[in-house]
Design a protein around this motif. Structure first.
Motif, PDB file in Angstrom:
ATOM      1  N   LEU A 166       0.991  -0.456  -6.400  1.00 30.69           N
ATOM      2  CA  LEU A 166       0.752  -1.121  -5.117  1.00 30.69           C
ATOM      3  C   LEU A 166      -0.561  -1.892  -5.085  1.00 30.69           C
ATOM      4  N   THR A 167      -1.274  -1.941  -6.180  1.00 33.51           N
ATOM      5  CA  THR A 167      -2.519  -2.709  -6.221  1.00 33.51           C
ATOM      6  C   THR A 167      -2.238  -4.160  -5.826  1.00 33.51           C
ATOM      7  N   ALA A 168      -3.047  -4.679  -4.924  1.00 32.65           N
ATOM      8  CA  ALA A 168      -2.926  -6.067  -4.442  1.00 32.65           C
ATOM      9  C   ALA A 168      -1.707  -6.295  -3.558  1.00 32.65           C
ATOM     10  N   GLN A 224      19.561  -1.323   1.771  1.00 29.84           N
ATOM     11  CA  GLN A 224      19.268  -0.263   0.807  1.00 29.84           C
ATOM     12  C   GLN A 224      18.526  -0.779  -0.427  1.00 29.84           C
ATOM     13  N   LYS A 225      18.891  -1.940  -0.916  1.00 29.69           N
ATOM     14  CA  LYS A 225      18.278  -2.470  -2.136  1.00 29.69           C
ATOM     15  C   LYS A 225      16.786  -2.698  -1.958  1.00 29.69           C
ATOM     16  N   THR A 226      16.410  -3.368  -0.874  1.00 32.82           N
ATOM     17  CA  THR A 226      14.990  -3.669  -0.640  1.00 32.82           C
ATOM     18  C   THR A 226      14.200  -2.409  -0.345  1.00 32.82           C
ATOM     19  N   VAL A 227      14.754  -1.546   0.507  1.00 24.48           N
ATOM     20  CA  VAL A 227      14.057  -0.314   0.856  1.00 24.48           C
ATOM     21  C   VAL A 227      13.840   0.549  -0.387  1.00 24.48           C
ATOM     22  N   THR A 228      14.854   0.647  -1.227  1.00 20.77           N
ATOM     23  CA  THR A 228      14.736   1.443  -2.452  1.00 20.77           C
ATOM     24  C   THR A 228      13.661   0.868  -3.368  1.00 20.77           C
ATOM     25  N   ALA A 229      13.583  -0.456  -3.450  1.00 23.32           N
ATOM     26  CA  ALA A 229      12.581  -1.095  -4.310  1.00 23.32           C
ATOM     27  C   ALA A 229      11.169  -0.748  -3.851  1.00 23.32           C
ATOM     28  N   TYR A 230      10.930  -0.787  -2.555  1.00 22.66           N
ATOM     29  CA  TYR A 230       9.597  -0.462  -2.046  1.00 22.66           C
ATOM     30  C   TYR A 230       9.329   1.042  -2.118  1.00 22.66           C
ATOM     31  N   ARG A 231      10.352   1.854  -1.926  1.00 24.25           N
ATOM     32  CA  ARG A 231      10.161   3.296  -2.071  1.00 24.25           C
ATOM     33  C   ARG A 231       9.762   3.636  -3.509  1.00 24.25           C
ATOM     34  N   THR A 232      10.351   2.939  -4.457  1.00 21.33           N
ATOM     35  CA  THR A 232      10.010   3.162  -5.860  1.00 21.33           C
ATOM     36  C   THR A 232       8.556   2.804  -6.130  1.00 21.33           C
ATOM     37  N   LEU A 233       8.087   1.700  -5.542  1.00 22.69           N
ATOM     38  CA  LEU A 233       6.674   1.319  -5.696  1.00 22.69           C
ATOM     39  C   LEU A 233       5.760   2.397  -5.111  1.00 22.69           C
ATOM     40  N   MET A 234       6.132   2.909  -3.944  1.00 23.98           N
ATOM     41  CA  MET A 234       5.330   3.961  -3.321  1.00 23.98           C
ATOM     42  C   MET A 234       5.318   5.217  -4.182  1.00 23.98           C
ATOM     43  N   ASP A 235       6.463   5.556  -4.754  1.00 19.54           N
ATOM     44  CA  ASP A 235       6.540   6.735  -5.622  1.00 19.54           C
ATOM     45  C   ASP A 235       5.603   6.584  -6.822  1.00 19.54           C
ATOM     46  N   LYS A 236       5.618   5.418  -7.436  1.00 13.23           N
ATOM     47  CA  LYS A 236       4.777   5.174  -8.605  1.00 13.23           C
ATOM     48  C   LYS A 236       3.290   5.215  -8.232  1.00 13.23           C
ATOM     49  N   ALA A 237       2.947   4.609  -7.089  1.00 13.50           N
ATOM     50  CA  ALA A 237       1.553   4.612  -6.656  1.00 13.50           C
ATOM     51  C   ALA A 237       1.082   6.014  -6.314  1.00 13.50           C
ATOM     52  N   ALA A 238       1.967   6.805  -5.704  1.00  8.00           N
ATOM     53  CA  ALA A 238       1.624   8.186  -5.366  1.00  8.00           C
ATOM     54  C   ALA A 238       1.435   9.023  -6.623  1.00  8.00           C
ATOM     55  N   ALA A 239       2.282   8.794  -7.624  1.00  5.94           N
ATOM     56  CA  ALA A 239       2.172   9.546  -8.876  1.00  5.94           C
ATOM     57  C   ALA A 239       0.875   9.226  -9.607  1.00  5.94           C
ATOM     58  N   ALA A 240       0.360   7.997  -9.416  1.00  3.39           N
ATOM     59  CA  ALA A 240      -0.866   7.580 -10.092  1.00  3.39           C
ATOM     60  C   ALA A 240      -2.125   7.974  -9.332  1.00  3.39           C
TER      61      ALA A 240
END
Length: 282
Positions: free
Chosen positions: A216-218, A251-267
């Motif tokens: 989620l940087t930038a 669903q497609k767009t929401v899932t894409a942003y949820r995936t970004l949030m998941d990755k940012a949270a994991a980092a």
């Protein structure tokens, strides 16, 4: 985005129920529309929650679908409850139109995930911090309007706390160093964040200045709403510095942003990690 024009989650649930009843009766939208003497587009708008539900029209449709008198009465009781103005009704004159459309979704959410790259996420802001931002970003509004908008935010926070809605927030450490409203305002805000992370329903992760870039940087501010109602899709809102924010519920767009949030949270550092120390001047 599918705008709900301020209609409630209950309206959306009832609209979806009408569609299920029509399909269960084996009728097309054209056939349903004939009962109302209307065009099939009217039925489509009713079933998509894009128009208000009229009790008279609903009764005619349910009879056409073969619903019993008891089922019709039950549906109309639910419709009457759905027509009761939301708790936010007194503030509608100071709300942005897009916010009015989303308020029922926020109020019904079980989980709200939020990210902000430069500021404290909205649902964790103190009134003084929020007011300082209103004074900068909404200087086009009157002082009274800005005060009422902050009051609305406080009410939103209190009602989410009463419902024990889970709030999972991600932010950058830089937000803790960005002076909003002066040193006293920032000290109060940082103290409030320390208190917030002690609440079971709050998860706060802060990316440190020394951490590497992440998903989620930038990326501008995001909020993702999860409603545990089958008829209501998840929503994601992407902030905009100018104009209206982007809002999606596909669903497609929401899932894409949820995936970004998941990755940012994991980092990010684990939620149990202490907040980074700050350098706000005394």
């Amino acid at each position: 985005m599918r705008s709900r024009s301020g209609r409630t989650v209950q309206h959306a649930v009832l609209a979806a129920r009408i569609q299920r009843l029509r399909e269960g009766a084996g009728l097309s939208r054209v056939e349903a529309a004939e009962a109302l003497g209307a065009h099939s587009a009217t039925i489509r708008r009713i079933e998509k929650g894009e128009t208000s539900l009229n009790a008279g029209q609903v009764s005619v449709l349910l009879e056409k679908f073969g619903a019993s008198r008891e089922e019709i009465d039950d549906f109309l009781t639910g419709l009457a409850a759905a027509n009761v103005p939301g708790w936010w009704h007194p503030w509608r004159d100071v709300m942005d139109a897009w916010q009015l459309d989303l308020m029922s979704v926020e109020s019904a959410s079980s989980i709200i995930r939020t990210w902000h790259p430069t500021l404290v996420p909205e649902l964790l802001r103190t009134p003084t911090y929020a007011r300082a931002l209103e004074d900068v970003f909404r200087s086009d509004l009157t002082t009274e309007t800005r005060i009422r908008r902050v009051d609305l935010l406080t009410q939103r926070q209190e009602r989410l706390r009463e419902k024990r809605t889970r709030i999972w927030a991600l932010m950058e450490e830089s937000a803790l160093h960005t002076r909003v409203g002066g040193a006293a305002v920032m000290r109060e805000q940082i103290t409030a964040l320390h208190e917030a992370i002690l609440r079971k329903e709050i998860t706060l992760q802060v990316h440190r200045l020394t951490d590497p870039v992440h998903a989620l940087t930038a990326t501008t501010g995001l909020t993702l709403y999860r409603v545990d109602v089958a008829e209501i899709p998840d929503h994601v809102v992407r902030d905009s510095a100018v104009g209206l924010p982007d809002i999606w519920d596909d669903q497609k767009t929401v899932t894409a942003y949820r995936t970004l949030m998941d990755k940012a949270a994991a980092a990010a550092p684990h939620p149990s990690a202490p907040l980074p120390t700050t350098c706000i001047d005394q």
